[in-house]
Write a protein that holds these residues in place. Structure first.
Motif, PDB file in Angstrom:
ATOM      1  N   PHE A   1       0.675  -1.111   0.092  1.00 23.76           N
ATOM      2  CA  PHE A   1       0.007  -0.040  -0.238  1.00 23.76           C
ATOM      3  C   PHE A   1       0.659   1.024  -0.027  1.00 23.76           C
ATOM      4  N   ASN A   2       0.673   1.976  -0.867  1.00 22.05           N
ATOM      5  CA  ASN A   2       1.356   3.235  -1.205  1.00 22.05           C
ATOM      6  C   ASN A   2       0.598   4.492  -1.591  1.00 22.05           C
ATOM      7  N   GLU A   3      -0.791   4.543  -1.290  1.00 24.30           N
ATOM      8  CA  GLU A   3      -1.559   5.625  -1.951  1.00 24.30           C
ATOM      9  C   GLU A   3      -1.453   6.664  -0.855  1.00 24.30           C
ATOM     10  N   VAL A   4      -1.950   7.606  -1.294  1.00 27.43           N
ATOM     11  CA  VAL A   4      -1.892   9.069  -0.629  1.00 27.43           C
ATOM     12  C   VAL A   4      -2.650   8.852   0.729  1.00 27.43           C
ATOM     13  N   ALA A   5      -3.588   8.025   0.508  1.00 21.69           N
ATOM     14  CA  ALA A   5      -4.411   7.556   1.987  1.00 21.69           C
ATOM     15  C   ALA A   5      -5.328   6.527   1.495  1.00 21.69           C
ATOM     16  N   SER A   6      -6.184   6.025   2.675  1.00 21.73           N
ATOM     17  CA  SER A   6      -7.103   4.764   2.644  1.00 21.73           C
ATOM     18  C   SER A   6      -7.882   5.605   1.517  1.00 21.73           C
ATOM     19  N   ASN A   7      -8.892   4.581   0.678  1.00 22.20           N
ATOM     20  CA  ASN A   7      -9.946   5.123  -0.003  1.00 22.20           C
ATOM     21  C   ASN A   7     -11.209   5.490   0.559  1.00 22.20           C
ATOM     22  N   ALA A   8     -11.166   5.468   1.989  1.00 21.87           N
ATOM     23  CA  ALA A   8     -12.074   6.273   2.912  1.00 21.87           C
ATOM     24  C   ALA A   8     -11.871   7.716   2.763  1.00 21.87           C
ATOM     25  N   TRP A   9     -10.755   8.270   2.364  1.00 22.11           N
ATOM     26  CA  TRP A   9     -10.387   9.593   2.266  1.00 22.11           C
ATOM     27  C   TRP A   9      -9.835  10.049   1.019  1.00 22.11           C
ATOM     28  N   ALA A  10      -9.289   9.191  -0.074  1.00 25.37           N
ATOM     29  CA  ALA A  10      -8.973   9.756  -1.390  1.00 25.37           C
ATOM     30  C   ALA A  10      -9.128   8.422  -2.175  1.00 25.37           C
ATOM     31  N   PRO A  11      -9.545   8.737  -3.729  1.00 32.98           N
ATOM     32  CA  PRO A  11      -9.614   7.571  -4.680  1.00 32.98           C
ATOM     33  C   PRO A  11      -8.209   6.754  -4.714  1.00 32.98           C
TER      34      PRO A  11
END
Length: 205
Positions: A51-61
């Motif tokens: 996992f290396n997204e800007v945030a959980s998809n609770a917060w950002a796509p």
């Protein structure tokens, strides 16, 4: 009325994994349930990066294409069964990473567990119950633990899980709990407005 859909998620991706045996054993019993539709979801088919997204998809796509496909896939189910090993008293890294790659898709749905290993993945399942609560899932009390001589017999000695009749009452109880909670939560999701969520995090996200 269509049956609720249950994803049976294989939580190990190792080439030498044991997970296929308990998955096949479980699905044979699941096929006898006329009130629930079960489908195997193999994490090998979703090569998620760490996992290396800007945030959980609770917060950002989510930007990663495999992550998006994973979210679409699991979002279509009404409940989950996690087939889990135990690595160093915890669930596999692949399974934890897959759980982290979604959030609203898991919300307000039941989850239960089939664990295997020397202690039947009991400690890993306790970890997973805590993770499930944070994902707003409803972890069930009943799980199936394939442990001790049962596990080593099936893993190393070629014994069949079908011969372990003492596991059957636990599987039956799991199905009964899963059916009740799946229908109850599906009805609630479809007929009520969920409470407004206030996100509180100490993780730095």
């Amino acid at each position: 009325m269509t049956n609720p859909r249950i994803a049976v998620i294989i939580g190990s991706t190792r080439n030498t994994r044991f997970a296929d045996k308990p998955t096949a054993w479980f699905m044979k019993r699941a096929a006898a349930r006329p009130d629930l539709d079960f489908e195997v979801i193999d994490l090998r088919d979703f090569p998620l990066p760490l996992f290396n997204e800007v945030a959980s998809n609770a917060w950002a796509p989510t930007q990663n294409e495999v992550g998006q496909r994973w979210q679409r896939t699991i979002g279509g189910f009404d409940g989950y069964v996690l087939i889990t090993a135990e690595y160093n008293h915890a669930p596999t890294g692949a399974l934890k990473n897959a759980l982290d790659y979604a959030y609203p898709e898991w919300n307000k749905k039941p989850v239960t567990f089939v664990g295997y290993g020397s202690v039947g993945a009991a400690r890993a399942i306790e970890h997973l119950r805590g993770i499930a609560v944070e994902l707003q899932m409803a972890p069930l009390r009943t799980a199936v633990h394939i442990q001790g001589a049962d596990f080593f017999g099936a893993w190393q000695q070629g014994q069949s899980l079908d011969d372990l009749g003492h596991l059957e009452p636990g599987v039956t109880a799991l199905f009964e709990e899963l059916a009740w909670w799946t229908r109850a939560l599906k009805t609630a999701r479809e007929t009520t407005t969920p409470p407004q969520e206030i996100q509180v995090s100490s993780s730095g996200e």
